[in-house]
Motif scaffolding. Structure first.
Motif, mmCIF file in Angstrom:
data_model
loop_
_atom_site.group_PDB
_atom_site.id
_atom_site.type_symbol
_atom_site.label_atom_id
_atom_site.label_comp_id
_atom_site.label_asym_id
_atom_site.label_seq_id
_atom_site.Cartn_x
_atom_site.Cartn_y
_atom_site.Cartn_z
ATOM 1 N N GLU A 124 -11.434 67.639 -30.637
ATOM 2 C CA GLU A 124 -10.374 67.483 -31.637
ATOM 3 C C GLU A 124 -10.132 68.796 -32.391
ATOM 4 O O GLU A 124 -8.990 69.154 -32.687
ATOM 5 C CB GLU A 124 -10.730 66.365 -32.612
ATOM 6 C CG GLU A 124 -10.744 64.979 -31.972
ATOM 7 C CD GLU A 124 -11.041 63.894 -32.985
ATOM 8 O OE1 GLU A 124 -11.113 64.194 -34.189
ATOM 9 O OE2 GLU A 124 -11.192 62.742 -32.569
ATOM 10 N N LEU A 125 -11.205 69.507 -32.707
ATOM 11 C CA LEU A 125 -11.050 70.779 -33.391
ATOM 12 C C LEU A 125 -10.542 71.860 -32.441
ATOM 13 O O LEU A 125 -9.769 72.739 -32.839
ATOM 14 C CB LEU A 125 -12.359 71.208 -34.040
ATOM 15 C CG LEU A 125 -12.927 70.268 -35.116
ATOM 16 C CD1 LEU A 125 -14.127 70.906 -35.800
ATOM 17 C CD2 LEU A 125 -11.874 69.886 -36.138
ATOM 18 N N ASP A 126 -10.963 71.797 -31.192
ATOM 19 C CA ASP A 126 -10.484 72.769 -30.211
ATOM 20 C C ASP A 126 -8.960 72.710 -30.068
ATOM 21 O O ASP A 126 -8.301 73.731 -29.857
ATOM 22 C CB ASP A 126 -11.138 72.524 -28.844
ATOM 23 C CG ASP A 126 -12.577 73.012 -28.795
ATOM 24 O OD1 ASP A 126 -12.983 73.723 -29.731
ATOM 25 O OD2 ASP A 126 -13.276 72.677 -27.833
ATOM 26 N N VAL A 127 -8.404 71.512 -30.183
ATOM 27 C CA VAL A 127 -6.953 71.339 -30.068
ATOM 28 C C VAL A 127 -6.226 72.133 -31.146
ATOM 29 O O VAL A 127 -5.261 72.850 -30.863
ATOM 30 C CB VAL A 127 -6.591 69.843 -30.148
ATOM 31 C CG1 VAL A 127 -5.106 69.653 -30.448
ATOM 32 C CG2 VAL A 127 -6.950 69.138 -28.853
ATOM 33 N N VAL A 132 -3.263 77.068 -33.163
ATOM 34 C CA VAL A 132 -3.033 78.110 -34.159
ATOM 35 C C VAL A 132 -3.213 79.498 -33.565
ATOM 36 O O VAL A 132 -2.551 80.450 -33.992
ATOM 37 C CB VAL A 132 -3.944 77.897 -35.389
ATOM 38 C CG1 VAL A 132 -5.375 78.361 -35.122
ATOM 39 C CG2 VAL A 132 -3.383 78.612 -36.614
ATOM 40 N N MET A 133 -4.061 79.641 -32.552
ATOM 41 C CA MET A 133 -4.285 80.953 -31.954
ATOM 42 C C MET A 133 -3.214 81.314 -30.927
ATOM 43 O O MET A 133 -3.171 82.452 -30.455
ATOM 44 C CB MET A 133 -5.667 81.001 -31.305
ATOM 45 C CG MET A 133 -6.813 80.904 -32.300
ATOM 46 S SD MET A 133 -6.717 82.162 -33.605
ATOM 47 C CE MET A 133 -6.990 83.658 -32.661
ATOM 48 N N SER A 134 -2.358 80.377 -30.561
ATOM 49 C CA SER A 134 -1.323 80.676 -29.573
ATOM 50 C C SER A 134 -0.325 81.703 -30.083
ATOM 51 O O SER A 134 0.397 82.326 -29.292
ATOM 52 C CB SER A 134 -0.586 79.395 -29.171
ATOM 53 O OG SER A 134 0.154 78.861 -30.271
ATOM 54 N N PRO A 141 3.074 79.441 -24.940
ATOM 55 C CA PRO A 141 3.226 78.489 -26.048
ATOM 56 C C PRO A 141 2.367 77.249 -25.835
ATOM 57 O O PRO A 141 2.136 76.821 -24.704
ATOM 58 C CB PRO A 141 4.712 78.147 -26.021
ATOM 59 C CG PRO A 141 5.158 78.456 -24.629
ATOM 60 C CD PRO A 141 4.309 79.605 -24.170
ATOM 61 N N VAL A 142 1.884 76.693 -26.931
ATOM 62 C CA VAL A 142 1.010 75.522 -26.881
ATOM 63 C C VAL A 142 1.661 74.399 -27.674
ATOM 64 O O VAL A 142 1.940 74.556 -28.862
ATOM 65 C CB VAL A 142 -0.383 75.845 -27.464
ATOM 66 C CG1 VAL A 142 -1.234 74.588 -27.546
ATOM 67 C CG2 VAL A 142 -1.074 76.901 -26.611
ATOM 68 N N ASP A 143 1.920 73.291 -27.024
ATOM 69 C CA ASP A 143 2.484 72.129 -27.711
ATOM 70 C C ASP A 143 1.394 71.498 -28.576
ATOM 71 O O ASP A 143 0.297 71.218 -28.079
ATOM 72 C CB ASP A 143 2.983 71.110 -26.687
ATOM 73 C CG ASP A 143 3.784 69.998 -27.326
ATOM 74 O OD1 ASP A 143 4.478 70.276 -28.321
ATOM 75 O OD2 ASP A 143 3.710 68.859 -26.844
ATOM 76 N N PRO A 344 3.882 77.045 -32.860
ATOM 77 C CA PRO A 344 4.613 76.092 -31.995
ATOM 78 C C PRO A 344 4.802 74.738 -32.689
ATOM 79 O O PRO A 344 3.878 74.175 -33.236
ATOM 80 C CB PRO A 344 3.695 75.957 -30.773
ATOM 81 C CG PRO A 344 2.816 77.152 -30.796
ATOM 82 C CD PRO A 344 2.623 77.487 -32.239
ATOM 83 N N MET A 345 6.024 74.261 -32.664
ATOM 84 C CA MET A 345 6.345 72.926 -33.157
ATOM 85 C C MET A 345 6.204 71.941 -32.001
ATOM 86 O O MET A 345 6.176 72.320 -30.832
ATOM 87 C CB MET A 345 7.766 72.898 -33.702
ATOM 88 C CG MET A 345 8.049 73.893 -34.805
ATOM 89 S SD MET A 345 7.339 73.408 -36.376
ATOM 90 C CE MET A 345 8.461 72.099 -36.850
#
Length: 347
Positions: A124-127, A132-134, A141-143, A344-345
């Motif tokens: 969950e934290l990795d997500v 944020v690091m993307s 980009p990371v959704d 990313p939104m």
């Protein structure tokens, strides 16, 4: 030592970490500075040096504290562990070892049930960390893979740390220790700080209690991501209004435009390991403007490259403590706001 006695000791030691500008001691604080100091010690446990370094410019102090309190400290829809994971990741990405140590320690102490687990072992934290690091990898980009209602909380913390990292890289040492204290003392210092922060975190924190420090303001369009949380939105609106006013006092319009134009073309990531780029950008400016422009651009794009020579050149053109803080605050927040719009939104 009881918390009531430990707090002033830690706060006093924290103020000794501030460099380039004179710290405002607890006993000499008055007006807005005194109000912020009282709130900070009550809600955070200590006078946090990343906030206290702003005290030469009282409105900047209030702005930094207001955003920190209402995004990170006040309970929201995102967990404190998720917020601290974002704070740690952003700090590492910005080459801010001071903030990375503090927030990694906070994640261990304050994250519920996480005392012995690093964030990288928690899916969950990795997500949220990957999201944020993307920004540092604009080609990938990371959704966001977390609930949409948490976006304002987590984006608010990310923008806060992009701001604070830049200020800390300039005005604090690399480690949260007073000058002359050996680094082998760092683990017990972090443990004591963690205890103080944990005790403060167990208290009730009413959303919006710090808003009265600054006047109400409209939310700028580039902060529209905060609209999902009224308190976070108003915290940023009020803080950015006074920071924008400070920038207009501290920097000529042409320097602000130079920084803003370069930020508008920036899509994340470092500018390079040398400072050739900044010297090329400021070369056309009048000689007496180059020191301020150099500092503003470095704060925005490479705060870890600010060194005593950069500050000394500003002093040579008559720059006061207040102006140094206001200039840096404006440049740091301009960059942080840009990053907020690069996050990313949900697709």
């Amino acid at each position: 030592m009881p918390g009531s006695l430990m707090r002033p000791v830690l706060s006093g030691l924290g103020l000794t970490q501030i460099r380039y500008v004179s710290a405002v001691r607890r006993g000499r604080a008055s007006g807005l500075v005194s109000q912020v100091y009282r709130q900070m010690e009550g809600d955070f446990g200590v006078l946090a040096p990343p906030v206290a370094l702003h005290a030469a410019a009282p409105e900047m102090l209030a702005a930094a504290w207001l955003v920190l309190r209402e995004t990170l400290i006040v309970p929201g829809l995102a967990s404190r562990a998720a917020k601290e994971a974002v704070a740690t990741a952003v700090s590492a990405g910005n080459a801010c070892p001071y903030c990375a140590m503090i927030h990694n320690s906070a994640l261990t102490v304050l994250g519920p049930g996480r005392r012995d687990q690093p964030a990288t072992n928690d899916p969950e934290l990795d997500v949220v960390v990957e999201w944020v690091m993307s920004v540092d990898n604009p080609g990938k980009p990371v959704d966001p893979q977390f609930p949409a209602e948490q976006f304002a909380d987590l984006a608010g913390v990310a923008v806060l740390l992009h701001y604070l990292n830049r200020m800390v890289n300039v005005f604090l040492r690399d480690v949260p220790l007073p000058p002359g204290v050996p680094e082998f003392t760092l683990p017990p210092v972090l443990w004591i700080l963690g205890r103080q922060m944990a005790a403060a975190a167990r208290q009730a924190h009413v959303p919006g209690a710090a808003l009265g420090l600054l006047p109400a303001a409209d939310l700028p369009a580039d902060l529209s991501w905060a609209a999902g949380n009224d308190t976070v939105a108003q915290a940023y609106a009020r803080a950015c209004a006074v920071i924008d006013d400070a920038g207009a006092r501290a920097l000529p319009a042409n320097i602000r435009a130079l920084v803003s134009d370069n930020l508008a073309r920036w899509h994340g990531g470092p500018r390079g390991i040398s400072r050739v780029w900044v010297e090329e950008l400021i070369a056309p400016l009048p000689a007496d403007q180059r020191p301020l422009a150099r500092l503003a651009l470095l704060v925005a794009f490479a705060s870890y490259q600010v060194d005593p020579a950069v500050i000394e050149r500003c002093r040579q053109v008559g720059t006061s403590d207040r102006t140094l803080v206001e200039l840096s605050s404006w440049a740091a927040m301009a960059a942080a706001r840009r990053v907020g719009n690069l996050l990313p939104m949900r697709g």
